[in-house]
Motif scaffolding. Structure first.
Motif, mmCIF file in Angstrom:
data_model
loop_
_atom_site.group_PDB
_atom_site.id
_atom_site.type_symbol
_atom_site.label_atom_id
_atom_site.label_comp_id
_atom_site.label_asym_id
_atom_site.label_seq_id
_atom_site.Cartn_x
_atom_site.Cartn_y
_atom_site.Cartn_z
ATOM 1 N N ASP A 5 0.809 -1.218 0.000
ATOM 2 C CA ASP A 5 0.000 0.000 0.000
ATOM 3 C C ASP A 5 0.846 1.274 0.000
ATOM 4 O O ASP A 5 0.303 2.375 0.017
ATOM 5 C CB ASP A 5 -0.928 0.015 1.224
ATOM 6 N N CYS A 6 2.155 1.148 -0.011
ATOM 7 C CA CYS A 6 3.060 2.291 0.077
ATOM 8 C C CYS A 6 3.409 2.826 -1.309
ATOM 9 O O CYS A 6 3.887 2.080 -2.173
ATOM 10 C CB CYS A 6 4.333 1.885 0.818
ATOM 11 N N VAL A 7 3.183 4.107 -1.509
ATOM 12 C CA VAL A 7 3.495 4.764 -2.786
ATOM 13 C C VAL A 7 4.985 4.639 -3.106
ATOM 14 O O VAL A 7 5.356 4.341 -4.249
ATOM 15 C CB VAL A 7 3.081 6.255 -2.747
ATOM 16 N N PHE A 8 5.840 4.860 -2.118
ATOM 17 C CA PHE A 8 7.276 4.794 -2.381
ATOM 18 C C PHE A 8 7.721 3.369 -2.685
ATOM 19 O O PHE A 8 8.585 3.170 -3.542
ATOM 20 C CB PHE A 8 8.075 5.384 -1.217
ATOM 21 N N SER A 10 5.947 1.255 -4.250
ATOM 22 C CA SER A 10 5.501 1.054 -5.633
ATOM 23 C C SER A 10 6.441 1.734 -6.625
ATOM 24 O O SER A 10 6.700 1.202 -7.704
ATOM 25 C CB SER A 10 4.079 1.575 -5.811
ATOM 26 N N ILE A 11 6.966 2.909 -6.262
ATOM 27 C CA ILE A 11 7.954 3.576 -7.121
ATOM 28 C C ILE A 11 9.221 2.726 -7.199
ATOM 29 O O ILE A 11 9.759 2.482 -8.283
ATOM 30 C CB ILE A 11 8.265 4.993 -6.594
ATOM 31 N N GLU A 15 6.447 0.128 -10.314
ATOM 32 C CA GLU A 15 5.013 0.074 -10.606
ATOM 33 C C GLU A 15 4.405 1.459 -10.807
ATOM 34 O O GLU A 15 3.356 1.583 -11.434
ATOM 35 C CB GLU A 15 4.285 -0.649 -9.480
ATOM 36 N N LEU A 16 5.034 2.472 -10.264
ATOM 37 C CA LEU A 16 4.620 3.862 -10.447
ATOM 38 C C LEU A 16 5.783 4.627 -11.052
ATOM 39 O O LEU A 16 6.946 4.372 -10.709
ATOM 40 C CB LEU A 16 4.219 4.507 -9.115
ATOM 41 N N GLN A 33 7.331 14.782 -6.606
ATOM 42 C CA GLN A 33 6.250 15.133 -7.542
ATOM 43 C C GLN A 33 5.712 16.544 -7.306
ATOM 44 O O GLN A 33 5.177 17.161 -8.207
ATOM 45 C CB GLN A 33 5.094 14.125 -7.418
ATOM 46 N N HIS A 48 11.108 -1.209 3.158
ATOM 47 C CA HIS A 48 10.073 -0.366 3.753
ATOM 48 C C HIS A 48 10.415 -0.112 5.218
ATOM 49 O O HIS A 48 10.389 -1.011 6.043
ATOM 50 C CB HIS A 48 8.684 -1.001 3.639
ATOM 51 N N VAL A 95 4.119 10.525 3.373
ATOM 52 C CA VAL A 95 4.147 9.108 3.002
ATOM 53 C C VAL A 95 4.867 8.373 4.139
ATOM 54 O O VAL A 95 5.996 8.723 4.481
ATOM 55 C CB VAL A 95 4.888 8.885 1.664
#
Length: 138
Positions: A5-8, A10-11, A15-16, A33, A48, A95
């Motif tokens: 569920d972590c944006v970072f 995923s980066i 994936e992002l 961003q 993480h 985040v």
């Protein structure tokens, strides 16, 4: 270890999208961003980790050494006079994944205290800033 569920996370996993500036076995640096100023970099551990006190001892030196390199790169690559380097732990941490901010600074840039106005990149400009910083890092 990764938090799905972590944006970072995923980066880091690709994936992002992000404009990467530096990558090591344990760390990734990419452009924010919503930068305070253009060239604002976020340095994160691949693992993480939520806050600085959670950072494993083995990552402390590489994390700080990479932060030093980034602080030099924003001056060398972007013509900044210096940098602002900061870490939020829980409070103001947008985040929940440890990230260190390296913000290019110049006298009279308008940054006062901890009021952080945000700016935006023009189309294609973010990639050019990332490339300049990568070049300065070697």
């Amino acid at each position: 270890m990764r938090d799905p569920d972590c944006v970072f996370c995923s980066i880091i996993a690709g994936e992002l999208p992000a404009d990467l500036v530096v990558e090591t076995e344990d760390l990734v640096g990419f452009l924010d961003q919503r930068p305070v100023f253009k060239g604002h970099v976020l340095l994160v551990p691949r693992q993480h980790v939520v806050t600085l006190p959670d950072l494993p001892a083995a990552l402390r030196d590489p994390f700080l050494a990479t932060a030093q390199r980034l602080a030099t790169a924003v001056v060398d690559a972007l013509g900044a006079q210096g940098s602002f380097v900061a870490i939020n732990n829980v409070v103001s941490q947008s985040v929940p994944h440890l990230h260190l901010h390296v913000v290019p600074r110049t006298k009279g840039d308008g940054l006062r205290g901890f009021f952080w106005p945000r700016t935006k990149y023009d189309d294609g400009e973010r990639a050019a800033y990332a490339a300049r910083l990568r070049e300065a890092l070697g």
